[in-house]
Design a protein around this motif. Structure first.
Motif, PDB file in Angstrom:
ATOM      1  N   SER A   1      54.055  21.151  14.137  1.00  0.00           N
ATOM      2  CA  SER A   1      53.593  19.791  13.872  1.00  0.00           C
ATOM      3  C   SER A   1      54.194  18.798  14.861  1.00  0.00           C
ATOM      4  O   SER A   1      53.512  17.882  15.332  1.00  0.00           O
TER       5      SER A   1
ATOM      6  N   SER B   1      46.208  27.958   3.762  1.00  0.00           N
ATOM      7  CA  SER B   1      47.269  27.650   2.800  1.00  0.00           C
ATOM      8  C   SER B   1      46.739  26.820   1.632  1.00  0.00           C
ATOM      9  O   SER B   1      47.065  27.087   0.471  1.00  0.00           O
TER      10      SER B   1
ATOM     11  N   MET C   1      46.664  25.271  13.908  1.00  0.00           N
ATOM     12  CA  MET C   1      47.320  24.570  12.798  1.00  0.00           C
ATOM     13  C   MET C   1      46.316  24.253  11.689  1.00  0.00           C
ATOM     14  O   MET C   1      46.605  24.446  10.506  1.00  0.00           O
TER      15      MET C   1
ATOM     16  N   LEU D   1      56.277  25.829  11.131  1.00  0.00           N
ATOM     17  CA  LEU D   1      55.169  24.875  11.006  1.00  0.00           C
ATOM     18  C   LEU D   1      55.633  23.441  11.241  1.00  0.00           C
ATOM     19  O   LEU D   1      54.869  22.617  11.745  1.00  0.00           O
TER      20      LEU D   1
ATOM     21  N   GLN E   1      47.341  18.950   2.751  1.00  0.00           N
ATOM     22  CA  GLN E   1      47.065  19.938   3.786  1.00  0.00           C
ATOM     23  C   GLN E   1      45.650  19.779   4.346  1.00  0.00           C
ATOM     24  O   GLN E   1      45.449  19.851   5.563  1.00  0.00           O
TER      25      GLN E   1
ATOM     26  N   PHE F   1      55.978  19.456   6.184  1.00  0.00           N
ATOM     27  CA  PHE F   1      56.656  20.732   6.381  1.00  0.00           C
ATOM     28  C   PHE F   1      58.174  20.597   6.401  1.00  0.00           C
ATOM     29  O   PHE F   1      58.884  21.524   5.988  1.00  0.00           O
TER      30      PHE F   1
ATOM     31  N   LEU G   1      45.483  27.379   9.732  1.00  0.00           N
ATOM     32  CA  LEU G   1      46.596  27.747   8.848  1.00  0.00           C
ATOM     33  C   LEU G   1      46.676  26.819   7.635  1.00  0.00           C
ATOM     34  O   LEU G   1      46.924  27.266   6.515  1.00  0.00           O
ATOM     35  N   LEU G   2      46.469  25.537   7.876  1.00  0.00           N
ATOM     36  CA  LEU G   2      46.516  24.566   6.776  1.00  0.00           C
ATOM     37  C   LEU G   2      45.415  24.827   5.761  1.00  0.00           C
ATOM     38  O   LEU G   2      45.651  24.766   4.548  1.00  0.00           O
TER      39      LEU G   2
END
Length: 116
Positions: free
Chosen positions: A105, A19, A12, A101, A51, A79, A15-16
């Motif tokens: 979370s 992004s 996670m 996502l 993020q 999200f 990915l955050l």
């Protein structure tokens, strides 16, 4: 259980950060998507910060559970809001990754709470 939490947190967080990096570059794809969703450009810095803070909080939460739970709840809300924005404009394709996502979370919340 803690290994599952650590792996989910690492994925996670990565990915955050990817992004947030894409948003900070303000590529044409990102700016067009945000415009379509009705997100003003002045909000981009807030979204990037949210993020990055979520990623940092989730990682720090591996050592201090209340912070991890708070970060995961914040990410869930972030999200879920993204899903709402996509659905509001009829973008079901874009809503799917945001929904995944959101679920991830929620999984962070559950996993961190389970490892107290």
């Amino acid at each position: 259980m803690f290994i599952s939490l650590a792996v989910t947190t690492a994925v996670m967080s990565a990915l955050l950060l990817v992004s947030a990096g894409a948003k900070s570059l303000r590529t044409r794809h990102i700016t067009e998507q945000m415009s379509t969703l009705g997100v003003p450009q002045r909000m981009m810095a807030f979204l990037i910060a949210a993020q990055v803070a979520g990623a940092a909080g989730a990682v720090a939460g591996l050592w201090w559970a209340p912070l991890g739970i708070a970060a995961a709840i914040g990410l869930t809300l972030y999200f879920a809001g993204a899903v709402a924005f996509h659905l509001r404009v009829g973008d079901r394709t874009g809503a799917l990754p945001a929904a995944v996502l959101t679920a991830a979370s929620v999984a962070l919340v559950v996993l961190r709470a389970a490892t107290l």
